[in-house]
Design a protein around this motif. Structure first.
Motif, PDB file in Angstrom:
ATOM      1  N   GLU A 180       0.716  15.071  -9.698  1.00 12.22           N
ATOM      2  CA  GLU A 180       0.050  14.325  -8.636  1.00 12.22           C
ATOM      3  C   GLU A 180       0.241  12.826  -8.844  1.00 12.22           C
ATOM      4  OE1 GLU A 180      -4.475  14.194 -10.276  1.00 12.22           O
ATOM      5  OE2 GLU A 180      -3.531  16.177 -10.081  1.00 12.22           O
ATOM      6  N   MET A 181      -0.075  12.059  -7.818  1.00 10.70           N
ATOM      7  CA  MET A 181       0.045  10.606  -7.904  1.00 10.70           C
ATOM      8  C   MET A 181      -1.039  10.040  -8.820  1.00 10.70           C
ATOM      9  SD  MET A 181       0.114   7.876  -4.761  1.00 10.70           S
ATOM     10  CE  MET A 181      -1.595   8.193  -4.270  1.00 10.70           C
ATOM     11  N   SER A 182      -0.671   9.032  -9.601  1.00 12.28           N
ATOM     12  CA  SER A 182      -1.624   8.340 -10.464  1.00 12.28           C
ATOM     13  C   SER A 182      -1.431   6.837 -10.258  1.00 12.28           C
ATOM     14  CB  SER A 182      -1.365   8.707 -11.930  1.00 12.28           C
ATOM     15  OG  SER A 182      -0.163   8.106 -12.379  1.00 12.28           O
ATOM     16  N   PRO A 183      -2.315   6.018 -10.823  1.00 13.43           N
ATOM     17  CA  PRO A 183      -2.131   4.561 -10.670  1.00 13.43           C
ATOM     18  C   PRO A 183      -0.825   4.056 -11.260  1.00 13.43           C
ATOM     19  CG  PRO A 183      -4.371   5.055 -11.356  1.00 13.43           C
ATOM     20  CD  PRO A 183      -3.605   6.342 -11.468  1.00 13.43           C
ATOM     21  N   LEU A 184      -0.237   4.806 -12.214  1.00 14.61           N
ATOM     22  CA  LEU A 184       0.984   4.349 -12.885  1.00 14.61           C
ATOM     23  C   LEU A 184       2.254   4.954 -12.296  1.00 14.61           C
ATOM     24  CD1 LEU A 184      -0.172   4.513 -16.622  1.00 14.61           C
ATOM     25  CD2 LEU A 184      -0.045   2.496 -15.143  1.00 14.61           C
ATOM     26  N   LEU A 185       2.175   6.202 -11.877  1.00 13.05           N
ATOM     27  CA  LEU A 185       3.371   6.930 -11.471  1.00 13.05           C
ATOM     28  C   LEU A 185       3.200   7.571 -10.100  1.00 13.05           C
ATOM     29  CD1 LEU A 185       4.051   8.885 -14.798  1.00 13.05           C
ATOM     30  CD2 LEU A 185       5.182   6.778 -14.072  1.00 13.05           C
ATOM     31  N   GLY A 186       4.301   7.569  -9.333  1.00 17.48           N
ATOM     32  CA  GLY A 186       4.322   8.369  -8.120  1.00 17.48           C
ATOM     33  C   GLY A 186       4.421   9.836  -8.499  1.00 17.48           C
ATOM     34  N   ILE A 231       6.434  -3.558 -15.877  1.00 14.37           N
ATOM     35  CA  ILE A 231       7.351  -3.184 -14.792  1.00 14.37           C
ATOM     36  C   ILE A 231       6.617  -3.274 -13.459  1.00 14.37           C
ATOM     37  CG2 ILE A 231       8.765  -1.321 -13.830  1.00 14.37           C
ATOM     38  CD1 ILE A 231       9.183  -0.299 -16.692  1.00 14.37           C
ATOM     39  N   GLN A 232       5.369  -2.806 -13.443  1.00 21.32           N
ATOM     40  CA  GLN A 232       4.582  -2.862 -12.211  1.00 21.32           C
ATOM     41  C   GLN A 232       4.347  -4.313 -11.766  1.00 21.32           C
ATOM     42  OE1 GLN A 232       1.148  -0.414 -13.405  1.00 21.32           O
ATOM     43  NE2 GLN A 232       1.828   1.114 -11.924  1.00 21.32           N
ATOM     44  N   GLY A 287       7.031  -6.255  -3.937  1.00 21.07           N
ATOM     45  CA  GLY A 287       6.882  -4.874  -3.467  1.00 21.07           C
ATOM     46  C   GLY A 287       5.431  -4.550  -3.192  1.00 21.07           C
ATOM     47  N   HIS A 288       5.218  -3.475  -2.453  1.00 20.64           N
ATOM     48  CA  HIS A 288       3.852  -3.041  -2.133  1.00 20.64           C
ATOM     49  C   HIS A 288       3.388  -1.901  -3.036  1.00 20.64           C
ATOM     50  CE1 HIS A 288       3.736  -5.563   1.421  1.00 20.64           C
ATOM     51  NE2 HIS A 288       4.901  -5.067   1.802  1.00 20.64           N
ATOM     52  N   ASN A 289       4.335  -1.190  -3.616  1.00 18.40           N
ATOM     53  CA  ASN A 289       3.978  -0.011  -4.408  1.00 18.40           C
ATOM     54  C   ASN A 289       4.269  -0.274  -5.882  1.00 18.40           C
ATOM     55  OD1 ASN A 289       3.551   2.482  -5.524  1.00 18.40           O
ATOM     56  ND2 ASN A 289       5.136   3.542  -4.355  1.00 18.40           N
ATOM     57  N   PRO A 290       3.227  -0.404  -6.704  1.00 22.41           N
ATOM     58  CA  PRO A 290       3.457  -0.695  -8.130  1.00 22.41           C
ATOM     59  C   PRO A 290       3.873   0.525  -8.940  1.00 22.41           C
ATOM     60  CG  PRO A 290       1.121  -0.471  -7.713  1.00 22.41           C
ATOM     61  CD  PRO A 290       1.792  -0.346  -6.368  1.00 22.41           C
ATOM     62  N   ARG A 291       3.673   1.711  -8.398  1.00 16.98           N
ATOM     63  CA  ARG A 291       3.949   2.933  -9.170  1.00 16.98           C
ATOM     64  C   ARG A 291       5.448   3.089  -9.409  1.00 16.98           C
ATOM     65  NH1 ARG A 291       0.189   4.146  -5.255  1.00 16.98           N
ATOM     66  NH2 ARG A 291      -1.898   4.611  -6.058  1.00 16.98           N
ATOM     67  N   LEU A 292       5.798   3.668 -10.562  1.00 12.28           N
ATOM     68  CA  LEU A 292       7.195   3.854 -10.909  1.00 12.28           C
ATOM     69  C   LEU A 292       7.818   4.981 -10.086  1.00 12.28           C
ATOM     70  CD1 LEU A 292       6.507   1.931 -13.208  1.00 12.28           C
ATOM     71  CD2 LEU A 292       7.843   3.407 -14.734  1.00 12.28           C
TER      72      LEU A 292
END
Length: 492
Positions: free
Chosen positions: A372-378, A409-410, A419-424
């Motif tokens: 699932e999506m998390s604050p760090l990763l898509g 990286i974020q 960018g708008h999406n910080p997730r990797l």
């Protein structure tokens, strides 16, 4: 991976069949190739074991006897028609195809620009190709083609076209996509060869439909799903049934045009060498299926993939309801729904449980994993990490990429790259793993198992970014997505 197709048998019997057809006509055979000569991923998906460049490998066995003509329509040049699977224009793809063929030691003798009617863009393209040392010929628009046989079969019809110089007994005629005019080029050459006393023939190589499989076979339904935007329909060949009393499957366009082709053949040869459109074909793929059950299963998965692809295009405004409706009907005929694809069920269950975007993968051994999506990763990036850990035998609780590495990286993505999406994304996760693998054994093992993802199935509960789609494609993973476009949230 379970195989349903025998490549070695295919190479042997297909080569023999083509040689037989060359001998049937004497001096030369023009062979129209439908579909893709290489990168035929549809065939490799519905015929597990079929190599995407299998047809080229087969032809390489007789490469000294063949040359290739690439055909492109002036209309496609003018309107910058794009090849959907690659995202490049047809005129660019002609050069790509030529380079690929030459790299495999095939002779590419020329390019033919069809449907020419004085278009300035076609003139400019011809000049560009000639500057690169490529021979280019024009074939003109013929009023009333293909039904105006008397005009077509005359000096004002085919006789008006440039005569394409060829030197080898087998001439393979191919194109970036359908509607380019491959058949007309072949027939024009037959007309002009006959005027020069050259005994030449025509044959057609279409991978699908497979003439000796039942008309409602899942492989045939998958072909209709793949060509839903073209409205291709599989049909029993009535000419073959009448001539031989045997059932054979062909498709609507060849059946509809066959009476016209017969008339053209009679004008060129004095009589038609073929009694049916099936007779024109040289396809031996049906004889090379070694596990029909596995191919049926793969074809059903392909129908569902095509259904999701149409739904995604509809969500983006790139197709209409009719394409979706047609594939939905094909699913019904195949006796399946989207739950046949196990990853669909697993991804939606993960989404319902977590309350956020999710994705699931089915590995080659049948194992299902989800993320699932998390604050760090898509969700796709998280799923890729889960899959590599499982395949490498790494404990699920191990964090392959430390948070202190992800956060910088974020910041770069958001603050410096705006960018708008910080997730990797998936590609960023793979780059991070590659950097860490020199000092971290687990990361090295995770990178080394990436080839094992080829042929795996993934489903996402939202439409993925182009970056993630391309990463999965390069890894050989078959992807489907629910037709929802994710909107940026406050966290992004």
């Amino acid at each position: 991976m379970k195989y349903g197709f025998d490549n070695q048998k295919y190479f042997k019997i297909q080569t023999e069949r083509i040689k037989e057809r060359i001998a049937q006509f004497g001096d030369k055979l023009y062979m129209e190739f439908g579909g893709k000569l290489f990168d035929d991923h549809h065939a490799s998906r519905v015929l597990p074991g079929f190599e995407p460049d299998g047809k080229l490998k087969m032809l390489s066995q007789i490469s000294d006897d063949l040359e290739i003509i690439i055909v492109i329509s002036a209309v496609d040049i003018e309107f910058n028609k794009i090849r959907g699977d690659l995202g490049i224009t047809y005129d660019m793809d002609v050069l790509r195809l030529r380079d690929e063929f030459i790299a495999r030691n095939f002779l590419v003798s020329s390019v033919v620009i069809t449907h020419y009617n004085g278009q300035a863009s076609a003139d400019a393209y011809r000049e560009k190709l000639e500057r690169l040392g490529i021979k280019v010929y024009f074939h003109y628009t013929i009023e009333g083609y293909p039904k105006n046989v008397s005009l077509i079969d005359s000096e004002e019809g085919f006789g008006k076209n440039d005569y394409v110089q060829t030197s080898r007994p087998l001439v393979v005629v191919t194109a970036p996509g359908p509607g380019s005019g491959k058949m007309a080029v072949c027939l024009s050459q037959l007309y002009q060869d006959s005027k020069r006393g050259i005994k030449a023939g025509y044959a057609k190589f279409e991978t699908f439909p497979i003439w000796n499989l039942p008309i409602k076979h899942p492989i045939h339904l998958a072909y209709e799903a793949a060509t839903a935007d073209l409205n291709d329909v599989n049909m029993i060949d009535p000419f073959h049934l009448e001539a031989y009393g045997k059932l054979a499957v062909n498709y609507n366009r060849d059946i509809e045009i066959f009476p016209v082709l017969q008339a053209l053949f009679e004008g060129i040869y004095g009589e038609s060498p073929y009694k049916s459109p099936t007779d024109m074909g040289v396809n031996m793929i049906g004889y090379s299926i070694c596990d029909e059950e596995e191919c049926c299963k793969a074809a059903k998965h392909e129908i569902i993939r095509r259904y999701y692809n149409a739904l995604n295009k509809l969500a983006e405004g790139d197709c209409n309801d009719s394409e979706v409706s047609k594939i939905a009907l094909l699913m019904k005929q195949a006796g399946i729904n989207t739950d046949f694809r196990r990853t669909t069920v697993a991804a939606r269950e993960r989404k319902e449980k977590s309350g956020t975007i999710a994705a699931a993968i089915e590995l080659q051994d049948g194992t299902l994993l989800s993320a699932e999506m998390s604050p760090l990763l898509g969700p796709s990036a998280a799923l890729l990490l889960n899959a590599t850990k499982h395949l490498a035998g790494i404990d699920h609780n191990v964090k392959l990429i430390p948070q202190e590495m992800i956060e910088p990286i974020q910041r770069t993505k958001v603050h410096f790259l705006h960018g708008h999406n910080p997730r990797l994304h998936t590609d960023e996760v793979l780059v991070a793993l590659s950097m860490l693998c020199t000092s971290d054994e687990n990361c090295r093992r995770a990178i080394e198992v990436l080839p094992l993802l080829k042929g795996c199935q993934v489903h996402s509960t939202v439409m993925l970014s182009e970056v993630d789609r391309k990463t999965f494609k390069r890894l050989g993973i078959d992807l489907t997505c629910d037709p929802f476009i994710k909107k940026p949230s406050k966290i992004e």
